[in-house]
Design a protein around this motif. Structure first.
Motif, PDB file in Angstrom:
ATOM      1  N   LYS A 691       0.815  -1.212   0.000  1.00  0.00           N
ATOM      2  CA  LYS A 691       0.000   0.000   0.000  1.00  0.00           C
ATOM      3  C   LYS A 691       0.854   1.269   0.000  1.00  0.00           C
ATOM      4  CE  LYS A 691      -3.841  -2.299   2.349  1.00  0.00           C
ATOM      5  NZ  LYS A 691      -4.655  -2.391   3.575  1.00  0.00           N
ATOM      6  N   ASP A 692       2.083   1.138   0.483  1.00  0.00           N
ATOM      7  CA  ASP A 692       2.947   2.315   0.463  1.00  0.00           C
ATOM      8  C   ASP A 692       3.263   2.745  -0.966  1.00  0.00           C
ATOM      9  OD1 ASP A 692       4.310  -0.029   0.108  1.00  0.00           O
ATOM     10  OD2 ASP A 692       6.114   0.604   1.157  1.00  0.00           O
ATOM     11  N   TRP A 695       0.531   5.003  -2.148  1.00  0.00           N
ATOM     12  CA  TRP A 695       0.736   6.349  -1.604  1.00  0.00           C
ATOM     13  C   TRP A 695       1.707   7.143  -2.479  1.00  0.00           C
ATOM     14  CZ3 TRP A 695      -1.216   9.775   1.612  1.00  0.00           C
ATOM     15  CH2 TRP A 695      -0.421  10.816   2.054  1.00  0.00           C
ATOM     16  N   ARG A 698      -0.107   8.103  -5.720  1.00  0.00           N
ATOM     17  CA  ARG A 698      -0.982   9.267  -5.573  1.00  0.00           C
ATOM     18  C   ARG A 698      -0.175  10.548  -5.393  1.00  0.00           C
ATOM     19  NH1 ARG A 698      -3.548   9.096  -0.868  1.00  0.00           N
ATOM     20  NH2 ARG A 698      -4.982  10.742  -1.504  1.00  0.00           N
ATOM     21  N   LYS A 699       0.919  10.452  -4.650  1.00  0.00           N
ATOM     22  CA  LYS A 699       1.756  11.628  -4.415  1.00  0.00           C
ATOM     23  C   LYS A 699       2.375  12.139  -5.715  1.00  0.00           C
ATOM     24  CE  LYS A 699       5.573  11.181  -2.065  1.00  0.00           C
ATOM     25  NZ  LYS A 699       6.516  10.956  -0.959  1.00  0.00           N
ATOM     26  N   PHE A 729      -5.920   4.425   2.802  1.00  0.00           N
ATOM     27  CA  PHE A 729      -4.601   4.901   2.355  1.00  0.00           C
ATOM     28  C   PHE A 729      -4.299   6.301   2.858  1.00  0.00           C
ATOM     29  CE2 PHE A 729      -4.905   2.142  -1.703  1.00  0.00           C
ATOM     30  CZ  PHE A 729      -4.543   1.042  -0.953  1.00  0.00           C
ATOM     31  N   LEU A 732      -0.232   5.535   5.771  1.00  0.00           N
ATOM     32  CA  LEU A 732       0.300   4.221   5.444  1.00  0.00           C
ATOM     33  C   LEU A 732       1.522   3.940   6.282  1.00  0.00           C
ATOM     34  CD1 LEU A 732       0.015   4.699   1.605  1.00  0.00           C
ATOM     35  CD2 LEU A 732      -1.565   3.458   3.052  1.00  0.00           C
TER      36      LEU A 732
END
Length: 735
Positions: A691-692, A695, A698-699, A729, A732
């Motif tokens: 899941k990281d 992140w 999305r970033k 999320f 995370l």
């Protein structure tokens, strides 16, 4: 430590404040609250325990104060006792300040209540005490001369500052005068003006106060010394003639950064069976903070776990303690281990010291060598010998037009710095200004080709070249620059030419616009943020008068430079485009590259291979096949990545896939890949909990290509948000 301050705001909420005067679109109360909210939120933004404030309501329907038993103190309510004010207090105060249905209430008595509040809170302690009264002056006043004189004496005795700001008060200096003024209001204005003058306070009109809100407030802080010891010239341990001066070093300028955002998580009830988001730790000692919907928020804490590869462990990885890990440094793409004993060898043991190691003339110093903001070096304040000695050094440097070079170790075992000491002699003080300069090993010299000539490989110098401006172009540019000169375009108070954009009138839009938006949103959570203040955007464009004046020079410059309009960029590369064929009729790429239809995207050279496939694609199926090949390689990198080592490369490949599909006007191929990638990450199908990576995805702003980006997309902006956001999320865990 910052100075302690206590301010009481007296807000007139009488029925007359509900009227609209002088053509304004808002009521007098809303107009007054523009000033009050700005001042209160500025205090909240300081986030200082020593900055306190209280609020008193004047001409309220109810009476809530300690002197309510006396008739003259009726219709005065303490809305907020003096204390630190937080966001929940701000919202509560917002609900209390409402228009009343009465005009009864004495402003002079309200000042007495404010004085009593300050005395009760501050006692005999050292505080900066201030009372601010905002009123329209239409209410009755109990202006007994003896009572007013007692108030004046008490304000002076306790060193309080009285500020009286009136709605539509006459102000000759500001240039405002209300026509057809009510006689009662004119009389009250005169009483307020005399009271402020006798107290040494401030009296003015609200129009001026509101206009000045746009002027950014400079933040001043009490400096803290970064070095307090001796400045030496020579080694005092070996030579008796060495000079030692007791000095103190303070910062002269500091870099102010914009307000930083904080992360919060919605607090959940442990009895409802739900758990916080992954990696979120909420401590019991956190201060709850409500969001816009009234839900409690709490600060986010991140937990960090470490994993190593282990074929025998479930999932091929096992958790380890941080103490079991060895410290390493990244060298290229390799982790280099260094043990503690070897690392201690590399550390330089230093002692706190400031010693002069040399001198250089002013002319030999290049300004680009300055690396940091400046600091000021002064003699120890109570040491007359040190003051005399440092003054001698300052004057010697000034007379010889020289700088001193010094080696600074601010604290024991700190790395040494090289600083430049420059003399500064003003009317009321003398000091040394210092900036950090680089070590010789830190300077890298690069050679660039000259701008006024072209030097060929053989060494021939060419003065006339297509890349060099000719005399006509140079002359046209020089005349245009002269026409656009800003150094004398402005006007001073006497109307004489002056600099158009002085440094003292220029402010950072980033700093003050963010500050303005945050303070507005704290009080008006649902209303749109107003446009930036005029002073922040004043210099964002050249003056229109100057542009019109230099228009003809610009046209001549365009002719001399042979400026031509560049055709608009084609938005998409069309498939089956007609390519230019060579005169020989031979396809050189086909002869050298073989059959391009059999080419594949390799993991070792993914991006170039993918672009070559796109160049040779003749159908949507070929594009889809190329996108699927690259997508499988990306998923493989994520799945086989050790920690986040391969994340950067995977993100580059995703970015390339997104850009190419958008340019090919086939955004659906990328959108399908993004949705599939999210599904697999949620299902932990790519090497466990990744899941990281989402992140980071999305970033990097690699979400769906929506209709806003290209009309050929079938994804709306809401679709893009729904795919890019996932509650689990928000925070995370780090691996």
């Amino acid at each position: 430590m910052a100075e302690k301050e206590s301010t009481v705001y007296i807000v007139d909420v009488g029925a007359s404040m509900g009227s609209t005067q002088t053509g304004r679109d808002v009521s007098d109360l809303d107009f007054a609250m523009t000033y009050i909210w700005d001042k209160i939120t500025s205090t909240v933004a300081l986030d200082r325990k020593t900055a306190t404030l209280g609020v008193v309501g004047l001409r309220t329907d109810d009476t809530e104060n300690e002197l309510s038993h006396e008739e003259s103190f009726e219709h005065i309510s303490v809305l907020h006792e003096i204390s630190n004010i937080l966001l929940p207090d701000l919202k509560e105060l917002h609900s209390k300040i409402v228009l009343s249905s009465t005009d009864r209430g004495d402003a002079i008595s309200a000042i007495v209540i404010a004085i009593q509040m300050i005395i009760k809170y501050c006692k005999k302690l050292k505080y900066k005490r201030k009372i601010v009264l905002v009123t329209d002056g239409r209410g009755p006043l109990d202006a007994d001369p003896d009572s007013v004189q007692e108030i004046t004496n008490k304000i002076k005795q306790d060193n309080m500052e009285l500020v009286i700001v009136g709605v539509d008060f006459d102000d000759a200096e500001f240039g405002f005068k209300e026509e057809d003024k009510d006689p009662q209001k004119a009389k009250n204005e005169q009483i307020f003006a005399e009271l402020a003058e006798s107290c040494g306070g401030i009296f003015g009109t609200l129009q001026q106060a509101v206009e000045e809100l746009g002027m950014p407030r400079l933040k001043t802080t009490r400096p803290v010394h970064s070095y307090k010891d001796q400045l030496t010239l020579g080694d005092p341990d070996e030579y008796d003639s060495a000079a030692c001066i007791d000095v103190e070093r303070y910062p002269r300028t500091m870099v102010r950064r914009p307000m930083a955002a904080s992360r919060f998580v919605q607090k959940q009830d442990p009895t409802d069976g739900s758990t916080p988001s992954t990696g979120t730790v909420v401590h019991d000692g956190d201060i709850p903070m409500p969001d816009a919907d009234g839900n409690e928020l709490s600060g986010v804490k991140s937990s960090r776990t470490y994993q190593v590869l282990d074929e025998e462990a479930p999932g091929g990885k096992r958790d380890v303690d941080r103490d079991d890990l060895a410290k390493g440094y990244e060298y290229g793409r390799t982790a280099v281990h260094i043990n503690e004993s070897d690392e201690n060898v590399t550390k330089l043991e230093t002692q706190k010291k400031l010693e002069i190691i040399g001198f250089i003339p002013w002319a030999n110093y290049d300004r680009f060598m300055s690396m940091t903001v400046s600091s000021v070096l002064i003699a120890q304040r109570t040491n007359s010998i040190a003051i005399m000695a440092l003054s001698s050094l300052i004057h010697a440097l000034f007379e010889l037009e020289s700088y001193a070079i010094a080696r600074l170790v601010a604290k024991d075992d700190n790395p040494p710095l090289i600083i430049l000491l420059a003399p500064s002699i003003e009317v009321d003080y003398e000091c040394l200004l210092d900036v950090q300069i680089p070590f010789a090993e830190d300077v890298r010299s690069y050679k660039f080709p000259p701008l006024d000539r072209v030097v060929t490989i053989s060494g021939k110098v060419i003065k006339e070249h297509r890349n060099l401006p000719d005399d006509a172009l140079s002359s046209a540019m020089s005349k245009y620059v002269d026409k656009m000169d800003l150094s004398t375009f402005g006007r001073d108070d006497d109307g004489n030419p002056s600099e158009y954009m002085p440094m003292t009138d220029t402010f950072s839009p980033v700093l003050h616009r963010i500050d303005q938006a945050v303070r507005w949103r704290a009080v008006h959570p649902t209303e749109p943020v107003p446009p930036p203040h005029e002073i922040l955007v004043r210099y964002s464009n050249p003056p229109e008068e100057l542009v019109n004046r230099s228009k003809k020079r610009l046209e001549k410059l365009m002719v001399a430079a042979d400026v031509k309009k560049v055709p608009p960029k084609v938005q998409g590369r069309r498939r089956n485009r007609n390519e230019v064929k060579p005169l020989s009729g031979l396809n050189v790429e086909a002869l050298l590259g073989g059959d391009q239809k059999k080419a594949r995207v390799s993991a070792q050279n993914a991006i170039p291979d993918f672009k070559r496939l796109l160049d040779s694609a003749e159908s949507i199926d070929a594009l889809r096949d190329a996108a699927q090949q690259l997508g499988k390689i990306i998923e493989g990198r994520i799945k086989d990545s050790f920690g986040n080592i391969a994340y950067a490369r995977a993100l580059d490949e995703i970015r390339t896939l997104r850009e190419e599909m958008t340019e090919m006007e086939e955004p659906a191929l990328f959108n399908d890949f993004a949705r599939q990638l999210k599904r697999k990450l949620l299902a932990e199908e790519l090497g466990g909990n990744r899941k990281d990576f989402w992140w980071e995805f999305r970033k990097s702003k690699l979400g769906l290509v929506d209709k806003k980006a290209t009309e050929t997309s079938d994804a709306t902006e809401e679709d893009a948000k729904s795919v890019g956001y996932e509650p689990s999320f928000v925070m995370l865990n780090n691996h």
